[in-house]
Scaffold this motif. Structure first.
Motif, PDB file in Angstrom:
ATOM      1  N   ALA A 148     -70.530   4.619 -40.252  1.00 26.42           N
ATOM      2  CA  ALA A 148     -69.427   5.232 -41.002  1.00 26.42           C
ATOM      3  C   ALA A 148     -68.853   4.242 -42.014  1.00 26.42           C
ATOM      4  N   LEU A 149     -68.719   2.986 -41.610  1.00 19.65           N
ATOM      5  CA  LEU A 149     -68.196   1.959 -42.513  1.00 19.65           C
ATOM      6  C   LEU A 149     -69.154   1.691 -43.675  1.00 19.65           C
ATOM      7  N   ALA A 150     -70.457   1.828 -43.418  1.00 19.13           N
ATOM      8  CA  ALA A 150     -71.453   1.548 -44.451  1.00 19.13           C
ATOM      9  C   ALA A 150     -71.747   2.764 -45.330  1.00 19.13           C
ATOM     10  N   HIS A 151     -71.192   3.916 -44.983  1.00 19.37           N
ATOM     11  CA  HIS A 151     -71.453   5.144 -45.747  1.00 19.37           C
ATOM     12  C   HIS A 151     -70.977   4.961 -47.188  1.00 19.37           C
ATOM     13  N   GLU A 152     -71.827   5.297 -48.147  1.00 19.66           N
ATOM     14  CA  GLU A 152     -71.497   5.043 -49.547  1.00 19.66           C
ATOM     15  C   GLU A 152     -70.307   5.864 -50.036  1.00 19.66           C
ATOM     16  N   GLY A 153     -70.003   6.963 -49.353  1.00 22.89           N
ATOM     17  CA  GLY A 153     -68.879   7.793 -49.778  1.00 22.89           C
ATOM     18  C   GLY A 153     -67.617   7.587 -48.975  1.00 22.89           C
ATOM     19  N   ALA A 154     -67.616   6.629 -48.040  1.00 22.51           N
ATOM     20  CA  ALA A 154     -66.462   6.409 -47.167  1.00 22.51           C
ATOM     21  C   ALA A 154     -65.205   6.172 -47.990  1.00 22.51           C
ATOM     22  N   ARG A 155     -64.087   6.738 -47.550  1.00 25.90           N
ATOM     23  CA  ARG A 155     -62.859   6.678 -48.329  1.00 25.90           C
ATOM     24  C   ARG A 155     -61.695   6.182 -47.478  1.00 25.90           C
ATOM     25  N   LEU A 156     -60.760   5.538 -48.175  1.00 28.27           N
ATOM     26  CA  LEU A 156     -59.571   4.959 -47.558  1.00 28.27           C
ATOM     27  C   LEU A 156     -58.327   5.684 -48.057  1.00 28.27           C
ATOM     28  N   LEU A 157     -57.473   6.086 -47.137  1.00 31.28           N
ATOM     29  CA  LEU A 157     -56.229   6.756 -47.506  1.00 31.28           C
ATOM     30  C   LEU A 157     -55.274   5.766 -48.169  1.00 31.28           C
ATOM     31  N   VAL A 158     -54.728   6.150 -49.308  1.00 35.90           N
ATOM     32  CA  VAL A 158     -53.779   5.302 -50.029  1.00 35.90           C
ATOM     33  C   VAL A 158     -52.375   5.591 -49.515  1.00 35.90           C
ATOM     34  N   LEU A 159     -51.698   4.548 -49.041  1.00 33.04           N
ATOM     35  CA  LEU A 159     -50.327   4.657 -48.561  1.00 33.04           C
ATOM     36  C   LEU A 159     -49.448   3.653 -49.285  1.00 33.04           C
ATOM     37  N   ASP A 160     -48.217   4.028 -49.483  1.00 38.67           N
ATOM     38  CA  ASP A 160     -47.199   3.124 -50.010  1.00 38.67           C
ATOM     39  C   ASP A 160     -46.289   2.787 -48.837  1.00 38.67           C
ATOM     40  N   GLY A 161     -46.601   1.693 -48.140  1.00 40.81           N
ATOM     41  CA  GLY A 161     -45.954   1.426 -46.862  1.00 40.81           C
ATOM     42  C   GLY A 161     -46.506   2.433 -45.867  1.00 40.81           C
ATOM     43  N   LEU A 162     -45.657   3.373 -45.446  1.00 46.20           N
ATOM     44  CA  LEU A 162     -46.120   4.473 -44.605  1.00 46.20           C
ATOM     45  C   LEU A 162     -46.080   5.810 -45.341  1.00 46.20           C
ATOM     46  N   ASP A 163     -45.622   5.804 -46.572  1.00 47.00           N
ATOM     47  CA  ASP A 163     -45.498   7.039 -47.343  1.00 47.00           C
ATOM     48  C   ASP A 163     -46.834   7.405 -48.003  1.00 47.00           C
ATOM     49  N   PRO A 164     -47.103   8.695 -48.148  1.00 48.56           N
ATOM     50  CA  PRO A 164     -48.325   9.104 -48.845  1.00 48.56           C
ATOM     51  C   PRO A 164     -48.187   8.901 -50.345  1.00 48.56           C
ATOM     52  N   VAL A 165     -49.298   8.731 -50.999  1.00 45.72           N
ATOM     53  CA  VAL A 165     -49.346   8.695 -52.459  1.00 45.72           C
ATOM     54  C   VAL A 165     -50.061   9.971 -52.890  1.00 45.72           C
ATOM     55  N   LEU A 166     -49.334  10.869 -53.547  1.00 45.13           N
ATOM     56  CA  LEU A 166     -49.885  12.165 -53.916  1.00 45.13           C
ATOM     57  C   LEU A 166     -50.226  12.213 -55.397  1.00 45.13           C
ATOM     58  N   ASP A 167     -51.270  12.982 -55.708  1.00 44.35           N
ATOM     59  CA  ASP A 167     -51.590  13.184 -57.122  1.00 44.35           C
ATOM     60  C   ASP A 167     -50.742  14.336 -57.662  1.00 44.35           C
ATOM     61  N   GLU A 168     -50.966  14.722 -58.903  1.00 47.52           N
ATOM     62  CA  GLU A 168     -50.118  15.737 -59.540  1.00 47.52           C
ATOM     63  C   GLU A 168     -50.291  17.125 -58.919  1.00 47.52           C
ATOM     64  N   ASP A 169     -51.369  17.302 -58.133  1.00 48.71           N
ATOM     65  CA  ASP A 169     -51.595  18.577 -57.455  1.00 48.71           C
ATOM     66  C   ASP A 169     -51.082  18.565 -56.022  1.00 48.71           C
ATOM     67  N   GLY A 170     -50.405  17.480 -55.636  1.00 52.30           N
ATOM     68  CA  GLY A 170     -49.890  17.384 -54.283  1.00 52.30           C
ATOM     69  C   GLY A 170     -50.944  17.030 -53.247  1.00 52.30           C
ATOM     70  N   ARG A 171     -52.055  16.472 -53.692  1.00 57.95           N
ATOM     71  CA  ARG A 171     -53.132  16.088 -52.772  1.00 57.95           C
ATOM     72  C   ARG A 171     -53.051  14.600 -52.446  1.00 57.95           C
ATOM     73  N   LEU A 172     -53.525  14.253 -51.259  1.00 57.82           N
ATOM     74  CA  LEU A 172     -53.576  12.851 -50.870  1.00 57.82           C
ATOM     75  C   LEU A 172     -54.515  12.081 -51.798  1.00 57.82           C
ATOM     76  N   THR A 173     -54.232  10.802 -51.956  1.00 56.36           N
ATOM     77  CA  THR A 173     -55.060   9.930 -52.783  1.00 56.36           C
ATOM     78  C   THR A 173     -55.940   9.073 -51.878  1.00 56.36           C
ATOM     79  N   TRP A 174     -57.204   8.957 -52.245  1.00 59.25           N
ATOM     80  CA  TRP A 174     -58.168   8.169 -51.476  1.00 59.25           C
ATOM     81  C   TRP A 174     -58.812   7.139 -52.390  1.00 59.25           C
ATOM     82  N   THR A 175     -59.222   6.013 -51.823  1.00 60.51           N
ATOM     83  CA  THR A 175     -59.834   4.946 -52.609  1.00 60.51           C
ATOM     84  C   THR A 175     -60.975   4.324 -51.810  1.00 60.51           C
TER      85      THR A 175
END
Length: 289
Positions: A27-54
């Motif tokens: 799972a860690l080596a999967h080329e598409g693996a994604r990390l949830l973006v948090l500001d402290g413990l708060d979510p970082v949302l895009d303009e559509d209200g979706r979670l941001t992944w990196t």
């Protein structure tokens, strides 16, 4: 009945990954693996209200496996041991809740509770030694005494007392002006859900309950509660509030509750926000559940 907020998690939690190291490595080596973006413990949302992944490379601490989303591994980052754990809720948090896409809110709830739990359990409750993350982020192990620790939820009963065509609602002084909502309190050790509902209702309002029925539940990630929503049949109607818990408590009719849920400006009280299970509970009662 409306679905409670923070429910509808879309991730396959894939428990097997927590027990088989080679699956976690994949799972860690999967080329598409994604990390949830948090500001402290708060979510970082895009303009559509979706979670941001990196990318996983952006992680600041150890990686916590959240599960798979359509075959793609998703992770969150633990708070580094040399960083303080954010406490409470930021002023911006509740404004974000109104923007959430429903499935994302559920996925965020799981991630937030997990990240917070790790930050608060860096040391063994048995011997006080530093612990290390295990089970792909779903446990901690003490290398000194061998104790294992796992995330736990704190059950909270939240309830309505009904008497005929009326329902009892209370108000806390910290709430916005005019807001009334369901009573609530933590389930105590050695206590059944129905017993907790009766005890908390009587302690806060002086109302005794007979029959209690379950309505719905909700994970509440501030930090890791499970809200258990119930309706109880009131045996009396004389209110005697606990001033340490409530500022006021009143009986409201079904029509008045419907006005509030519809956000009618002439409603006699302001109700809970839609993401709160109290909104779900009041909706169920107003519909005759």
């Amino acid at each position: 009945m409306s679905l409670p907020g923070f429910t509808g998690n879309t991730l396959d939690r894939a428990d097997r990954v927590r027990h088989e190291p080679e699956l976690l490595e994949a799972a860690l080596a999967h080329e598409g693996a994604r990390l949830l973006v948090l500001d402290g413990l708060d979510p970082v949302l895009d303009e559509d209200g979706r979670l941001t992944w990196t990318d996983l490379a952006d992680a600041r601490g150890e990686l916590l496996f959240l599960g798979y989303d359509q075959g793609v591994p998703r992770f969150a980052s633990a708070i580094p041991d040399d960083k303080a754990v954010p406490m409470g809720r930021s002023p911006a948090m509740f404004a974000l809740l109104d923007r959430f896409a429903a499935p994302d809110a559920a996925n965020y709830a799981a991630a937030r509770s997990l990240v917070f739990w790790h930050g608060r359990h860096r040391f063994c409750a048995n011997c006080g030694s530093p612990t290390r993350i295990t089970h792909a982020g779903w446990g901690r192990h003490c290398p000194n005494c061998g104790a294992e620790h796992f995330p736990r939820v704190e059950p909270v009963v939240i309830m309505l007392a009904e008497r005929g065509d009326k329902v009892l609602l209370g108000r806390q002084p910290s709430w916005p002006p005019g807001r009334y909502s369901a009573l609530a309190g933590f389930l105590e050790v050695g206590e059944a859900i129905e017993e907790a509902v009766r005890r908390e209702t009587f302690e806060e309002s002086g109302i005794r309950l007979g029959k209690v029925r379950y309505v719905a539940s909700q994970p509440w990630p501030f930090p890791s509660s499970l809200m258990v929503a119930c309706i109880g049949e009131a045996l009396n109607d004389d209110i005697a509030i606990d001033a340490h818990e409530l500022e006021d408590a009143r009986w409201f009719t079904r029509d008045e509750v419907r006005q509030s849920l519809a956000r009618d400006p002439d409603a006699p009280f302001g109700g809970p926000p839609p993401y709160a299970i109290a909104f779900t509970l009041l909706t169920a009662w107003a519909e005759g559940a």
